[in-house]
Scaffold this motif. Structure first.
Motif, PDB file in Angstrom:
ATOM      1  N   THR A  11       0.814  -1.217   0.000  1.00  0.00           N
ATOM      2  CA  THR A  11       0.000   0.000   0.000  1.00  0.00           C
ATOM      3  C   THR A  11       0.848   1.268   0.000  1.00  0.00           C
ATOM      4  O   THR A  11       0.376   2.332  -0.391  1.00  0.00           O
ATOM      5  N   LEU A  19      -5.268   0.421  -6.316  1.00  0.00           N
ATOM      6  CA  LEU A  19      -4.716   0.004  -5.028  1.00  0.00           C
ATOM      7  C   LEU A  19      -5.715  -0.810  -4.215  1.00  0.00           C
ATOM      8  O   LEU A  19      -5.357  -1.843  -3.630  1.00  0.00           O
ATOM      9  N   SER A  33      -5.108  -4.708  -3.232  1.00  0.00           N
ATOM     10  CA  SER A  33      -5.060  -4.974  -1.790  1.00  0.00           C
ATOM     11  C   SER A  33      -5.999  -6.112  -1.419  1.00  0.00           C
ATOM     12  O   SER A  33      -5.656  -6.980  -0.595  1.00  0.00           O
ATOM     13  N   ALA A  55      -4.744   0.276   3.199  1.00  0.00           N
ATOM     14  CA  ALA A  55      -4.952   0.871   1.874  1.00  0.00           C
ATOM     15  C   ALA A  55      -5.619   2.234   2.012  1.00  0.00           C
ATOM     16  O   ALA A  55      -5.203   3.216   1.382  1.00  0.00           O
ATOM     17  N   SER A  67      -3.080   4.709   3.629  1.00  0.00           N
ATOM     18  CA  SER A  67      -1.975   5.075   2.744  1.00  0.00           C
ATOM     19  C   SER A  67      -2.424   6.103   1.717  1.00  0.00           C
ATOM     20  O   SER A  67      -1.686   7.044   1.389  1.00  0.00           O
TER      21      SER A  67
END
Length: 456
Positions: free
Chosen positions: A71, A97, A101, A152, A155
């Motif tokens: 992440t 992302l 993830s 996730a 980040s």
């Protein structure tokens, strides 16, 4: 995004500190509810429970490392698109992302369930602690999807310059974890299983609340199924940063796993004391970690905006802050080492003395060197050169920590204190390499995104 989330303008010192403070509080809270597990288990279950969680935590750290590493690629890419004012790039990065993830969490869950028992046998987990360690680890593996999801979200928010929202999310998780620890481990007598359930339920609650919060605030990604898609260009860049970062963190934590295996040879008391010492040391490193995360996000946005001098200044100021704050923390730990260890196990004198020795060796001058190393690693990740941080992790763990620990403990035969010394000297070489890379200026022309096309 709001103007206050722009990390490319304003006084560098003030911006860095204001951005890092919420992350520090979030990191402290996250580490705190991990420590609460140890406190409750140590006082209710005893040293066998502490040894079990000490060993299981090593595998948990590896899972978290994969998650944070992957992440982190999203943090850097979002930050650079934010600096370049490219909203389409931001949106496509977020969708990519979240999708990878989810996929990665399923893979890691399956692998974790397959390997934790063989790993515990390989690490010579004390027989009296094996059952507790396995029960704890199985439950933690099932909660991996929550760890990936939460990280996730956080980040991405950090990449946008929002460090406050993750603080709110983790505050809720901490409260839930503490309450459940007291009920499940204490009142219901579930032992290490109760601590594991408390951990995954608190992480799940944090993820759910974070998604609700973002949806209500018209986040750039609306969490509809059709928007979960992988954009090839974004995937390549995320993995370019994320995979080396994940490898970096996994290598470090595997080295700690092997260190734990070495320490298990010296009995339950040493295993328990070292587990407590590592928790305290990790907690003491939280300010350094927060400033490092702030450096990564600020460097990312300023690389995207092509503000090279601000990148340099951010890194230098981040290093000075890290050294000063780390010095204050290690002085506190050294003065109150006995009282800190006794919080976890106030009865067993062997655990207390071994834990104090761990802090004397592993939370001293070496922590200042670690602060320098971590700052330069954070800078390297922020500019998109995560491979530099990965190489430093190999130098730290494979070239120094493991060989020196093994030689001192088993060849020179000075016992478990040799393992502690091996850990203490490990950050020196990576800190030197990081400094040379920063001073080299070869990084100044690096780009994760095409600046000329995204500049407005």
């Amino acid at each position: 995004m709001k103007e206050k989330q722009d990390l490319t303008t304003g006084n560098v010192s003030k911006t860095l500190i204001l951005f890092a403070l919420p992350m520090l509080l979030a990191n402290l809270l996250q580490s705190f509810y991990s420590i609460v597990d140890m406190l409750v288990i140590g006082r209710i279950v005893g040293e066998t429970g502490l040894a079990a969680i000490s060993n299981a935590s090593m595998i948990s750290f590896i899972i978290n490392s994969i998650c944070i590493g992957v992440t982190m690629g999203g943090t850097v890419l979002v930050a650079q698109f934010k600096g370049a004012n490219d909203e389409q790039g931001q949106s496509e990065t977020v969708g990519t992302l979240f999708t990878i993830s989810l996929i990665a969490s399923l893979i890691v869950t399956i692998l974790g369930l397959l390997v934790y028992q063989p790993l515990f046998r390989l690490l010579n987990v004390p027989a009296v602690s094996m059952k507790d360690a396995c029960e704890y680890m199985q439950i933690i593996c099932y909660g991996t999807v929550f760890v990936f999801g939460y990280n996730a979200v956080c980040s991405i928010m950090k990449g946008f310059g929002d460090s406050k929202s993750p603080l709110y999310f983790i505050a809720i998780a901490t409260l839930v974890n503490i309450v459940l620890d007291v009920i499940l481990v204490g009142s219901l007598g579930m032992g290490t299983k109760g601590a594991a359930y408390a951990t995954i339920f608190s992480q799940g609650a944090s993820l759910l609340i974070s998604i609700i919060h973002l949806k209500r605030n018209n986040f750039i990604f609306d969490f509809k199924v059709r928007h979960f898609a992988i954009k090839r260009e974004m995937l390549i860049v995320i993995l370019k940063v994320g995979l080396p970062t994940a490898i970096q963190m996994v290598v470090v934590n595997i080295s700690y796993l092997m260190i734990t295996g070495m320490l298990n040879h010296f009995g339950v008391a040493v295993a328990a004391a070292s587990g407590v010492g590592l928790k305290v040391n990790t907690f003491a490193g939280m300010p350094c970690s927060a400033i490092g995360q702030a450096v990564t996000a600020m460097v990312g946005q300023n690389m995207g905006a092509n503000h090279i001098e601000r990148v340099k200044k951010t890194t230098e100021i981040g290093m000075y802050f890290n050294i000063m704050i780390t010095l204050i923390v290690i002085l506190f730990v050294q003065i109150f080492a006995r009282q800190v260890i006794m919080l976890f196990n106030p009865v067993n004198q062997e655990v207390i003395e071994d834990g104090i020795l761990y802090l004397r060796i592993c939370c001293g001058i070496n922590s200042l060197i670690y602060a320098v190393m971590y700052t330069f690693d954070s800078f390297a990740i922020g500019i998109g050169s995560a491979n530099v941080a990965m190489i430093n992790a190999l130098l730290d763990a494979v070239i120094v920590r493991l060989p020196v620990s093994w030689l001192l403990a088993f060849i020179v035969n000075i016992g478990f204190s040799g393992v502690y010394i091996g850990q203490a000297v490990s950050p020196l070489l990576p800190a030197i390499v990081g400094l040379f890379y920063f001073k080299s200026r070869v990084w100044e022309s690096k780009r994760l995104i095409n600046h000329s096309e995204n500049e407005k």
